[in-house]
Design a protein around this motif. Structure first.
Motif, PDB file in Angstrom:
ATOM      1  N   TYR A 342       0.870  -1.255  -0.160  1.00  0.00           N
ATOM      2  CA  TYR A 342      -0.077  -0.037   0.062  1.00  0.00           C
ATOM      3  C   TYR A 342       0.767   1.349   0.082  1.00  0.00           C
ATOM      4  N   ASP A 346       0.441   3.868  -2.726  1.00  0.00           N
ATOM      5  CA  ASP A 346       0.033   5.009  -2.624  1.00  0.00           C
ATOM      6  C   ASP A 346       1.050   6.449  -2.770  1.00  0.00           C
ATOM      7  N   ASN A 351      -3.489   4.632  -7.848  1.00  0.00           N
ATOM      8  CA  ASN A 351      -4.619   4.470  -6.786  1.00  0.00           C
ATOM      9  C   ASN A 351      -5.454   3.285  -6.692  1.00  0.00           C
ATOM     10  N   ALA A 354      -3.477   0.616  -5.272  1.00  0.00           N
ATOM     11  CA  ALA A 354      -3.268   0.949  -3.584  1.00  0.00           C
ATOM     12  C   ALA A 354      -4.650   0.549  -2.862  1.00  0.00           C
ATOM     13  N   ARG A 358      -5.212  -1.726   0.353  1.00  0.00           N
ATOM     14  CA  ARG A 358      -5.806  -1.196   1.482  1.00  0.00           C
ATOM     15  C   ARG A 358      -7.138  -2.345   1.898  1.00  0.00           C
ATOM     16  N   LYS A 370      -3.265   7.426   4.926  1.00  0.00           N
ATOM     17  CA  LYS A 370      -3.416   8.020   3.885  1.00  0.00           C
ATOM     18  C   LYS A 370      -2.491   9.033   3.818  1.00  0.00           C
TER      19      LYS A 370
END
Length: 447
Positions: A342, A346, A351, A354, A358, A370
Motif C-alpha cells: 500500500y 500510495d 490508486n 493501492a 488497502r 493516507k
C-alpha cells in the motif's frame, strides 16, 4: 543498404503486427532478413539489431536474446552516429524491453530525446518522448511521465503528426483512473485499427488487462490478456500480456489456463537473467504454486525487484505475496507485506492498486495511513511542465517555443500555478516544486 532495408521492413512489420497482410507478417520478414548479406566487420549497431531480432523471431529467445544484448550494448556505445541514432534508437529501446533491460531502456531513451532535439527532428521527437514516458511510468514517476505526455501532444499538434497515445493510456491505467482509461483505450483502439497498427492493438489489450487486474476484475483481465499475448514474441506488449494473463488466471480460479503461458514467459526471462525478468517470472510462478515453494518464489520476486527502480512491479509483488499470506491464515505476516505494498502504491499515486492493497490489509485487521496531497498532484500535467521550465529560468516566450503554444497560454498556466501553490513569483517556484528528475524536461536555450 540491403541490411538497412531489411531492418526498415522488420520495423514496419512490427508496427503492423497482427494486422499485417499475408506475406508481410513479422515472421515472413524475419525469415527473409536471415538471408541478408553478411555485414562488414566490425558489425554496426543496426546490423547486430537486425540479426538479433530476426533470430529471436525465427529461432526463439534462447538464440535471439544474447544477440539482442550485443545490439543494445552497441547502441549504448560511444561510436553510434547521429544518423543511426535518429533512425534506429527507438527500435533499440524496444530491444532493451524485449531482453528486460530497464537500465538500457532508460539510457537509450534519454539519448533518443537528446538526439531528436539537437537535430530539430520533431517527428522523431514524438516517438522519443513517448518511449521515454514508459521509462518513468514503470518507475512510478507519474509526474515526469505526465509532462512527457504533454510534450508529445504539443509536438503532434504543431506538426500535424499522429501516434497512438501509449503514454497517456498507460498513465491513466497505472493511476487507476478507470473512466478515463476506458475512454482512452476505446479511442486508441479505433485509431490503431484505422491505421493498421497491430502493435498498438496489442498494447491496448495489455493496458486493459493491467487496469482490470488492478480493479480486481479478473475475468475481464484474463480475456484482455489472452488477446494481448496472442501476437509475435518480438512485441514487448505481447510478452507483458503473459504476465497479466497468469495473474488473472490465478485470481479467476482457472490456473490451468496459465501453465503453458508460464513456459512461454520463462523462455524470455531466463534468457535475459536481469532482476526485472527474474522477479516477474518468480512472481508469476508463485501465483501458480503452493506451500513452501510458493513462499520461496514470492520472496525471490520481492528481492529481485527491490534491486530495481521498477516501483510498480515491486509493489505488485508485495501485494500478491501479502494476499497469499492472508489466504494461508497468516494474518500478521500478510499485514506486513500488504502495508508495504500500500505504501509503495500510495506514494506513487497508483490508486487502484493501492485500494486493492488497502482492502486486503483491512481484511487482516490492519489499516492504511493516507498520505497528504503532494504538490505535484495539485497541478495538471501541462501546468507542471510549464512550472518546471519556468523554475529553470525560461521566459514565457522560450517556454512557448518549446511547447508549441502561445506566450499568452504560458502566462495563463503560470497564473493558475501561482494560485494553486500559494506563491506570487517565479523565483518561489524552485522551492515549491520537486527536484527535476529528467534532463529531457529541462529548458535548453537555442544555441
Amino acid at each position: 543498404m540491403a541490411r538497412d532495408t531489411y531492418l526498415e521492413a522488420l520495423s514496419a512489420a512490427l508496427f503492423a503486427g497482427r494486422l499485417a497482410n499475408a506475406g508481410g507478417t513479422v515472421l515472413d520478414v524475419a525469415e527473409a532478413a536471415r538471408t541478408a548479406p553478411t555485414p562488414p566487420q566490425p558489425a554496426r549497431a543496426p546490423d547486430l539489431l537486425l540479426d538479433g531480432l530476426a533470430a529471436l523471431i525465427t529461432e526463439g529467445h534462447a538464440v535471439g536474446v544474447p544477440m539482442l544484448k550485443q545490439a543494445v550494448d552497441a547502441f549504448r556505445g560511444a561510436g553510434l552516429s547521429t544518423e543511426d541514432g535518429l533512425r534506429w534508437l527507438w527500435l533499440a529501446c524496444h530491444a532493451a524491453g524485449l531482453v528486460w533491460d530497464y537500465e538500457s531502456w532508460d539510457v537509450l531513451s534519454a539519448r533518443q530525446v537528446t538526439l531528436s532535439r539537437d537535430a530539430g527532428a520533431p517527428i522523431a521527437l514524438v516517438i522519443a518522448y513517448s518511449t521515454r514516458a514508459g521509462v518513468h511510468l514503470f518507475a512510478g514517476d507519474f509526474a515526469t511521465a505526465g509532462s512527457l505526455v504533454v510534450e508529445v501532444q504539443s509536438v503532434m499538434q504543431a506538426t500535424a503528426s499522429s501516434i497512438a497515445p501509449y503514454g497517456a493510456v498507460t498513465l491513466a491505467v497505472l493511476q487507476g483512473r478507470e473512466a478515463e482509461s476506458l475512454e482512452l483505450i476505446d479511442v486508441a483502439t479505433k485509431d490503431v485499427e484505422g491505421r493498421g497498427e497491430g502493435e498498438g492493438l496489442t498494447f491496448v489489450h495489455w493496458a486493459k488487462a493491467v487496469l482490470c487486474n488492478s480493479l480486481c476484475r479478473y475475468d475481464e483481465a484474463l480475456a484482455a490478456a489472452q488477446q494481448a499475448s496472442d501476437d509475435s514474441p518480438a512485441l514487448w506488449f505481447s510478452t507483458w500480456g503473459l504476465v497479466e494473463l497468469i495473474e488473472a488466471a490465478a485470481r479467476s480460479g482457472v490456473p490451468k489456463h496459465a501453465h503453458g503461458v508460464l513456459q512461454r514467459l520463462s523462455e524470455t526471462t531466463l534468457a535475459s537473467g536481469t532482476d526485472w525478468a527474474l522477479g516477474v517470472e518468480a512472481r508469476s510462478r508463485a501465483l501458480l504454486s503452493d506451500g513452501e515453494v510458493a513462499e520461496g518464489l514470492y520472496r525471490q520476486a520481492v528481492d529481485h525487484l527491490a534491486r530495481t527502480p521498477l516501483r510498480v512491479e515491486f509493489g505488485r509483488s508485495l501485494l500478491v505475496y501479502g494476499e497469499w499470506l492472508r489466504r494461508q491464515r497468516r494474518r500478521r505476516d500478510g499485514r506486513d507485506q500488504l502495508r508495504r505494498a500500500y505504501e509503495v502504491f500510495d506514494s506513487i499515486g497508483a490508486n487502484a492498486f493501492a485500494e486493492r492493497a488497502r482492502m486486503e490489509l483491512r481484511a487482516t485487521g490492519g489499516y492504511a495511513r493516507k498520505r497528504t496531497v503532494d504538490t505535484a498532484e495539485l497541478l495538471s500535467a501541462q501546468e507542471g511542465l510549464v512550472a518546471r521550465l519556468a523554475s529553470g529560468g525560461a521566459s514565457n516566450s522560450e517556454i512557448a517555443a518549446q511547447l508549441f503554444i502561445s506566450p499568452a497560454t504560458v502566462a495563463y498556466h503560470l497564473r493558475k500555478v501561482f494560485v494553486k501553490l500559494g506563491i506570487s513569483s517565479r523565483t518561489q517556484l524552485v522551492g515549491a516544486l520537486p527536484a527535476q528528475r529528467d534532463a529531457a524536461l529541462r529548458f535548453r536555450p537555442e544555441s
